[in-house]
Enzyme design. Structure first.
Site, mmCIF file in Angstrom:
data_model
loop_
_atom_site.group_PDB
_atom_site.id
_atom_site.type_symbol
_atom_site.label_atom_id
_atom_site.label_comp_id
_atom_site.label_asym_id
_atom_site.label_seq_id
_atom_site.Cartn_x
_atom_site.Cartn_y
_atom_site.Cartn_z
ATOM 1 N N GLU A 1 17.253 49.865 76.407
ATOM 2 C CA GLU A 1 17.769 50.299 77.713
ATOM 3 C C GLU A 1 19.234 49.889 77.871
ATOM 4 O O GLU A 1 20.033 50.607 78.483
ATOM 5 C CB GLU A 1 16.910 49.704 78.846
ATOM 6 C CG GLU A 1 15.553 50.405 78.917
ATOM 7 C CD GLU A 1 14.428 49.561 79.485
ATOM 8 O OE1 GLU A 1 14.694 48.516 80.111
ATOM 9 O OE2 GLU A 1 13.257 49.943 79.285
ATOM 10 N N LYS B 1 12.297 43.014 83.368
ATOM 11 C CA LYS B 1 13.302 44.045 83.698
ATOM 12 C C LYS B 1 13.771 43.872 85.148
ATOM 13 O O LYS B 1 13.802 42.747 85.650
ATOM 14 C CB LYS B 1 12.742 45.453 83.448
ATOM 15 C CG LYS B 1 12.127 45.593 82.061
ATOM 16 C CD LYS B 1 11.917 47.019 81.653
ATOM 17 C CE LYS B 1 11.097 47.054 80.379
ATOM 18 N NZ LYS B 1 11.074 48.374 79.772
ATOM 19 N N GLU C 1 11.085 47.475 68.550
ATOM 20 C CA GLU C 1 10.630 48.239 69.707
ATOM 21 C C GLU C 1 10.976 49.715 69.506
ATOM 22 O O GLU C 1 12.098 50.141 69.796
ATOM 23 C CB GLU C 1 11.336 47.737 70.971
ATOM 24 C CG GLU C 1 11.068 46.291 71.300
ATOM 25 C CD GLU C 1 11.237 46.030 72.789
ATOM 26 O OE1 GLU C 1 10.259 45.643 73.419
ATOM 27 O OE2 GLU C 1 12.331 46.261 73.313
ATOM 28 N N GLY D 1 7.624 51.708 77.621
ATOM 29 C CA GLY D 1 7.330 52.189 78.973
ATOM 30 C C GLY D 1 6.670 53.558 79.020
ATOM 31 O O GLY D 1 6.592 54.174 80.083
ATOM 32 N N SER E 1 4.774 49.422 75.021
ATOM 33 C CA SER E 1 3.453 49.712 75.586
ATOM 34 C C SER E 1 2.352 48.844 74.982
ATOM 35 O O SER E 1 1.212 49.297 74.829
ATOM 36 C CB SER E 1 3.121 51.208 75.436
ATOM 37 O OG SER E 1 4.059 51.981 76.166
ATOM 38 N N ASN F 1 9.282 40.674 79.437
ATOM 39 C CA ASN F 1 10.548 41.205 79.951
ATOM 40 C C ASN F 1 10.264 41.853 81.308
ATOM 41 O O ASN F 1 9.719 42.952 81.364
ATOM 42 C CB ASN F 1 11.092 42.240 78.948
ATOM 43 C CG ASN F 1 12.329 42.952 79.464
ATOM 44 O OD1 ASN F 1 12.922 42.545 80.461
ATOM 45 N ND2 ASN F 1 12.721 44.019 78.779
ATOM 46 N N HIS G 1 18.371 45.357 73.790
ATOM 47 C CA HIS G 1 17.243 46.170 74.270
ATOM 48 C C HIS G 1 17.705 47.631 74.333
ATOM 49 O O HIS G 1 18.849 47.915 74.699
ATOM 50 C CB HIS G 1 16.796 45.679 75.645
ATOM 51 C CG HIS G 1 15.485 46.267 76.074
ATOM 52 N ND1 HIS G 1 15.382 47.550 76.540
ATOM 53 C CD2 HIS G 1 14.227 45.754 76.070
ATOM 54 C CE1 HIS G 1 14.110 47.805 76.820
ATOM 55 N NE2 HIS G 1 13.392 46.737 76.544
#
Ligand code: PEP
Length: 269
Positions: free
Chosen positions: A116, A28, A186, A192, A232, A26, A114
């Site tokens: 985010e 991003k 996730e 991140g 991560s 991904n 996701h």
């Protein structure tokens, strides 16, 4: 959820190796055009030097670079995915990209839900379910993301949260529709942050998710569902994470922007 109920769900399924191994990158909102082009070249080079065995590699660049990426994919075993799709089919939705458009440029996967997008764009389960339906209609495989926040894990609510997310987003599907879903666990606290779920935490949750799928659709379909870990994951910890029976690969953010690391992760089974 009580530990007894959780363990009952986990124990209903005996994992095996029927399902696909997948490593998806991904990107991003990173990379300018020239940098994206260069990264695709570097990934191809790395792949030539370190061929992957029996693993599906997926790259999800920003949509602006899809044509560039699908050209690379045509010449390799890489498949191309996107990071989002409109919940609407077509029409006056300024700035949006429809599933039909994605299908017309040979996109094969789409990340949905996701954290985010759930957080910064307030995407709801209902919207995510609509997106999943649209993707399946056009033969694009959703990579459906679920995962708890740190406070939810600390309050021992992580199993409950993950079960709710998967039920609300996916359990309206028929078994044959569900067979096209890839799930990505996730934990939000790991995305991140450099903090990775331990291999034990990942296996425990993946087994739980497979159990939840099994309760709804039966063991066979649960066994065939690829469940990826994201958060991560990097070239150093991938092997330990992927060695778990119920971890079928990874959804990789930061480390997918470095060709050497991304291909090393794909070679970590
Ligand atoms: C992600 O964004 O899906 C992700 C897993 O990011 P990172 O690998 O950087 O934690």
């Amino acid at each position: 959820m009580s530990l007894v109920v959780k363990n009952e769900i986990i124990n209903q399924v005996t994992p095996n190796n029927m399902r696909s191994k997948i490593v998806a990158g991904n990107w991003k909102m990173n990379k300018k055009f020239d940098e994206a082009d260069e990264l695709l070249y570097q990934i191809t080079d790395e792949l030539n030097n370190n061929p992957i065995d029996n693993v599906q590699l997926v790259i999800c660049p920003p949509s602006l670079y899809l044509e560039l990426a699908t050209d690379f994919a045509d010449a390799s075993e890489i498949k191309i995915g996107v990071q989002n799709v409109s919940e609407h089919k077509s029409g006056a939705y300024t700035g949006e990209i429809s599933v039909e458009m994605l299908s017309s440029v040979d996109v094969e996967f789409c990340i949905i839900g996701h954290s985010e997008r759930r957080k910064y764009f307030a995407e709801t389960s209902e919207q995510l379910a609509n997106k999943v339906n649209n993707l399946l209609e056009f033969g694009i495989e959703p990579i459906f993301c679920i995962g708890e926040q740190l406070e939810e894990r600390e309050a021992d609510k992580h199993f409950e949260i993950v079960k709710k997310q998967i039920s609300e987003g996916l359990f309206h599907l028929s078994p044959s529709e569900f067979s096209n879903i890839v799930v990505a666990y996730e934990p939000v606290w790991a995305i991140g942050t450099g903090v990775t779920a331990s291999p034990e935490q990942a296996q425990e949750m993946h087994a739980f998710i497979r159990g939840v799928i099994s309760e709804k659709y039966g063991t066979e379909l649960a066994e065939e569902t690829s469940i990826l870990y994201g958060g991560s994951c990097n070239a150093k910890n991938a092997k330990e994470l992927f060695s778990n029976t119920d971890v079928d690969g990874g959804l990789i953010g930061g480390a997918s922007l470095v060709a050497k690391d991304f291909i090393a992760i794909a070679n970590s089974f």
